[in-house]
Design a protein around this motif. Sequence first.
Motif, PDB file in Angstrom:
ATOM      1  N   HIS A 191      17.274 -25.924 -20.669  1.00  0.00           N
ATOM      2  CA  HIS A 191      17.700 -27.287 -21.009  1.00  0.00           C
ATOM      3  C   HIS A 191      17.569 -28.275 -19.843  1.00  0.00           C
ATOM      4  CE1 HIS A 191      21.359 -25.529 -19.357  1.00  0.00           C
ATOM      5  NE2 HIS A 191      21.960 -26.693 -19.328  1.00  0.00           N
ATOM      6  N   PRO A 192      17.844 -27.915 -18.561  1.00  0.00           N
ATOM      7  CA  PRO A 192      17.686 -28.932 -17.509  1.00  0.00           C
ATOM      8  C   PRO A 192      16.237 -29.218 -17.151  1.00  0.00           C
ATOM      9  CG  PRO A 192      18.461 -26.886 -16.549  1.00  0.00           C
ATOM     10  CD  PRO A 192      18.488 -26.694 -18.029  1.00  0.00           C
ATOM     11  N   THR A 193      15.339 -28.262 -17.390  1.00  0.00           N
ATOM     12  CA  THR A 193      13.934 -28.469 -17.022  1.00  0.00           C
ATOM     13  C   THR A 193      13.103 -29.052 -18.162  1.00  0.00           C
ATOM     14  OG1 THR A 193      13.354 -26.183 -17.600  1.00  0.00           O
ATOM     15  CG2 THR A 193      13.992 -26.614 -15.313  1.00  0.00           C
ATOM     16  N   SER A 194      13.729 -29.308 -19.296  1.00  0.00           N
ATOM     17  CA  SER A 194      12.989 -29.830 -20.447  1.00  0.00           C
ATOM     18  C   SER A 194      13.091 -31.338 -20.600  1.00  0.00           C
ATOM     19  CB  SER A 194      13.482 -29.147 -21.739  1.00  0.00           C
ATOM     20  OG  SER A 194      13.157 -27.776 -21.737  1.00  0.00           O
ATOM     21  N   LYS A 195      13.594 -32.002 -19.570  1.00  0.00           N
ATOM     22  CA  LYS A 195      13.727 -33.462 -19.641  1.00  0.00           C
ATOM     23  C   LYS A 195      12.378 -34.157 -19.728  1.00  0.00           C
ATOM     24  CE  LYS A 195      17.923 -33.400 -16.788  1.00  0.00           C
ATOM     25  NZ  LYS A 195      18.514 -33.823 -15.495  1.00  0.00           N
ATOM     26  N   ASP A 196      11.310 -33.471 -19.268  1.00  0.00           N
ATOM     27  CA  ASP A 196       9.982 -34.099 -19.267  1.00  0.00           C
ATOM     28  C   ASP A 196       9.503 -34.448 -20.671  1.00  0.00           C
ATOM     29  OD1 ASP A 196       9.459 -33.888 -16.411  1.00  0.00           O
ATOM     30  OD2 ASP A 196       9.341 -31.741 -16.744  1.00  0.00           O
ATOM     31  N   GLN A 197       9.960 -33.678 -21.660  1.00  0.00           N
ATOM     32  CA  GLN A 197       9.569 -34.001 -23.035  1.00  0.00           C
ATOM     33  C   GLN A 197      10.766 -34.244 -23.939  1.00  0.00           C
ATOM     34  OE1 GLN A 197       8.672 -30.639 -22.008  1.00  0.00           O
ATOM     35  NE2 GLN A 197       6.828 -31.279 -20.932  1.00  0.00           N
ATOM     36  N   LEU A 229       0.950 -13.196 -16.708  1.00  0.00           N
ATOM     37  CA  LEU A 229       2.232 -13.394 -16.034  1.00  0.00           C
ATOM     38  C   LEU A 229       2.786 -12.040 -15.583  1.00  0.00           C
ATOM     39  CD1 LEU A 229       4.278 -15.700 -15.345  1.00  0.00           C
ATOM     40  CD2 LEU A 229       5.543 -14.971 -17.385  1.00  0.00           C
ATOM     41  N   LYS A 230       2.561 -11.683 -14.338  1.00  0.00           N
ATOM     42  CA  LYS A 230       2.970 -10.387 -13.801  1.00  0.00           C
ATOM     43  C   LYS A 230       4.391 -10.402 -13.244  1.00  0.00           C
ATOM     44  CE  LYS A 230      -1.262  -9.072 -14.572  1.00  0.00           C
ATOM     45  NZ  LYS A 230      -1.554  -8.279 -15.798  1.00  0.00           N
ATOM     46  N   PHE A 231       4.940 -11.560 -13.010  1.00  0.00           N
ATOM     47  CA  PHE A 231       6.283 -11.714 -12.458  1.00  0.00           C
ATOM     48  C   PHE A 231       6.706 -13.161 -12.660  1.00  0.00           C
ATOM     49  CE2 PHE A 231       3.265 -12.757  -9.212  1.00  0.00           C
ATOM     50  CZ  PHE A 231       3.808 -13.840  -8.537  1.00  0.00           C
ATOM     51  N   SER A 232       7.993 -13.437 -12.412  1.00  0.00           N
ATOM     52  CA  SER A 232       8.531 -14.786 -12.486  1.00  0.00           C
ATOM     53  C   SER A 232       8.451 -15.350 -13.905  1.00  0.00           C
ATOM     54  CB  SER A 232       7.822 -15.695 -11.475  1.00  0.00           C
ATOM     55  OG  SER A 232       8.518 -16.914 -11.302  1.00  0.00           O
ATOM     56  N   VAL A 233       8.441 -16.681 -14.035  1.00  0.00           N
ATOM     57  CA  VAL A 233       8.455 -17.362 -15.321  1.00  0.00           C
ATOM     58  C   VAL A 233       7.349 -18.412 -15.356  1.00  0.00           C
ATOM     59  CG1 VAL A 233      10.945 -17.018 -15.547  1.00  0.00           C
ATOM     60  CG2 VAL A 233      10.075 -19.153 -14.558  1.00  0.00           C
ATOM     61  N   LEU A 234       7.155 -19.022 -16.501  1.00  0.00           N
ATOM     62  CA  LEU A 234       6.236 -20.152 -16.591  1.00  0.00           C
ATOM     63  C   LEU A 234       6.900 -21.375 -15.972  1.00  0.00           C
ATOM     64  CD1 LEU A 234       4.767 -19.864 -20.202  1.00  0.00           C
ATOM     65  CD2 LEU A 234       3.653 -19.256 -18.044  1.00  0.00           C
ATOM     66  N   TRP A 235       6.242 -21.962 -14.999  1.00  0.00           N
ATOM     67  CA  TRP A 235       6.773 -23.134 -14.312  1.00  0.00           C
ATOM     68  C   TRP A 235       6.014 -24.384 -14.753  1.00  0.00           C
ATOM     69  CZ3 TRP A 235      11.132 -22.418 -11.565  1.00  0.00           C
ATOM     70  CH2 TRP A 235      11.419 -21.124 -11.113  1.00  0.00           C
ATOM     71  N   GLY A 236       6.622 -25.528 -14.558  1.00  0.00           N
ATOM     72  CA  GLY A 236       5.952 -26.782 -14.865  1.00  0.00           C
ATOM     73  C   GLY A 236       6.194 -27.235 -16.284  1.00  0.00           C
ATOM     74  N   PRO A 237       5.879 -28.481 -16.582  1.00  0.00           N
ATOM     75  CA  PRO A 237       6.207 -29.078 -17.874  1.00  0.00           C
ATOM     76  C   PRO A 237       5.371 -28.564 -19.042  1.00  0.00           C
ATOM     77  CG  PRO A 237       4.923 -30.599 -16.546  1.00  0.00           C
ATOM     78  CD  PRO A 237       5.262 -29.447 -15.655  1.00  0.00           C
ATOM     79  N   GLN A 238       4.257 -27.868 -18.764  1.00  0.00           N
ATOM     80  CA  GLN A 238       3.433 -27.376 -19.858  1.00  0.00           C
ATOM     81  C   GLN A 238       3.408 -25.853 -19.878  1.00  0.00           C
ATOM     82  OE1 GLN A 238       0.062 -29.548 -21.229  1.00  0.00           O
ATOM     83  NE2 GLN A 238      -1.263 -27.777 -21.284  1.00  0.00           N
ATOM     84  N   GLY A 239       2.668 -25.208 -19.004  1.00  0.00           N
ATOM     85  CA  GLY A 239       2.585 -23.756 -19.018  1.00  0.00           C
ATOM     86  C   GLY A 239       1.739 -23.284 -20.177  1.00  0.00           C
TER      87      GLY A 239
END
Length: 535
Positions: free
Chosen positions: A201-207, A118-128
């Motif tokens: 918290h808003p992106t964790s609705k998947d689990q 991970l050279k920049f940004s964040v982990l995206w998506g429901p798993q990562g």
Amino acid sequence: MNSRPVSKMNTAARYTSFVFSLAIFSISVSALGQTQVELADRKLPNVIIMMADDMGVGDTSAYQDWTGNPDSLQVKTPSMAQLAKRGIRFTDAHSPSSRCTATRQALLTGRYTWRTRLKFSVLWGPQGDPLIEPDRMTLGTLLQKHGYQTGMSGKWHCGLTYRNANGDPESNYQNVDLTKGIADGPLNHGFDFFHGTSRSHPTSKDQGWLEGNRVPAAESGIQVDRTKYILNQTGPTNYKMAKKFLDAHLNTQDTSKKPFFLYYACHSNHTSHDPCNNIEGRQVKGKSHPGGKRSDFIYENDVVLGLLIDYLQQHDDPRRSGHALIDNTLLIFTSDNGAESKRKTATGPLRSNKGSIYEGGHRVPFIASWPLGGIGNGDPKNEGQTSSFPICHVDLLATLAEIVGTSITAGNGEDSFSILSALKGNPPPNRTPIIHNDHNEGARQAGKKPKDPEAAWIAIRVDNPIVNGKQFPGQWKLLADHQLLIDGKINPRELYELSTDLKEKTNRLNDPDLIPLVSALAMQMQEIHDSGRIQ
């Protein structure tokens, strides 16, 4: 806290010098002069690290005298102000990255996240996929090995691996069966107890909520019961679960004689701003000053910190007769990066905000107290101490290693520098460089978006460097573009001297008198990148 006097250490810390040929930093028991008898005698401290999400230096009244925010606009945070009076606050504290994932990984491992994939940004998506390797030392594994009971409540965001229907680790999230649980998560990286979420918290609705290695809301495949996860209940739930961990620790004979480590990773005040009504009966929504959803969500952090302080004061220490837990607990409050808001009251007298390697993106509040360990005296009636010594979250692994009297094993904590003496008010000499990365402005300069590789800028901070026998007084910060992290070749772009230009208005890269300094800093940054550790 509007007129806090600056302690004497500010002047001393400002002029710490760095010589470019430092030996690799390590800690040894013999060097510390600590025998096993002495270690047992002094009773290791409990440790609580509370990390807010997207909270800038200007977002707390504990720093109002430093930021200069007017009373009418300042978010009032009395618990943070109280902690600062009990201990010490740092005005030159930094997150290793300008965004959350990279900071959290670096905090736990003592290793900059740009050394991973991970050279920049964040982990995206429901798993990562997990960023922390299975055998890498973390704050949790370090303290577990020294008898600590370890717990985490809140936001993880360092990557997870779930299982498929056969119970095997699954890399493709579409093939995951959440009823089978987590194959790689916090319990695999040093925590005995975990309750929290995979991401913000808003992106964790998947689990929804995660508990240990379970996904309690799982129904089948990747389907979950979303009614069990309510955004404005993250604050009360996180505190409830942290208290559950602490209560169980104190009320269980096998653990009560052990020290504990609690990593409390708040969801507040990340967007969306979803303050709760109250926590443990203490009003949050509508209670903050100056008011509004963002102000309330910041105030939620303060309410939680106040609850933790009260808990530590109200419970006797089973390992130290006659003392409350707060006396022998290292309590740290900080934030994962600068404010997500562009309001200058949020970032203070700094340039830019979250997602930038200008100071507003990574200079953060950092307040600590440990009365029996010499970090403040625990008296909230005092003015507290202030230090301008530069520190970084990545330093905490080496710091805790020194506290427990051990060494960091080879291949771990490559970028960590112990700040224990600085916490006690005695800044150490020859602090290693501090590195920052992830720069939205870099991507925009190239006509790209923050998710593009052009955001992978990196910066090095060195105070009073000596180059070829000549000292360059000041707090020097060199910014290089994405080419170092993406292609391995450094390309310096900007140079600032922060003691006279905190807002980073004057780029001195092309100053002819500073050519030797630019070359030396660029060479050092290249070496730090290539060698795999801070030199």
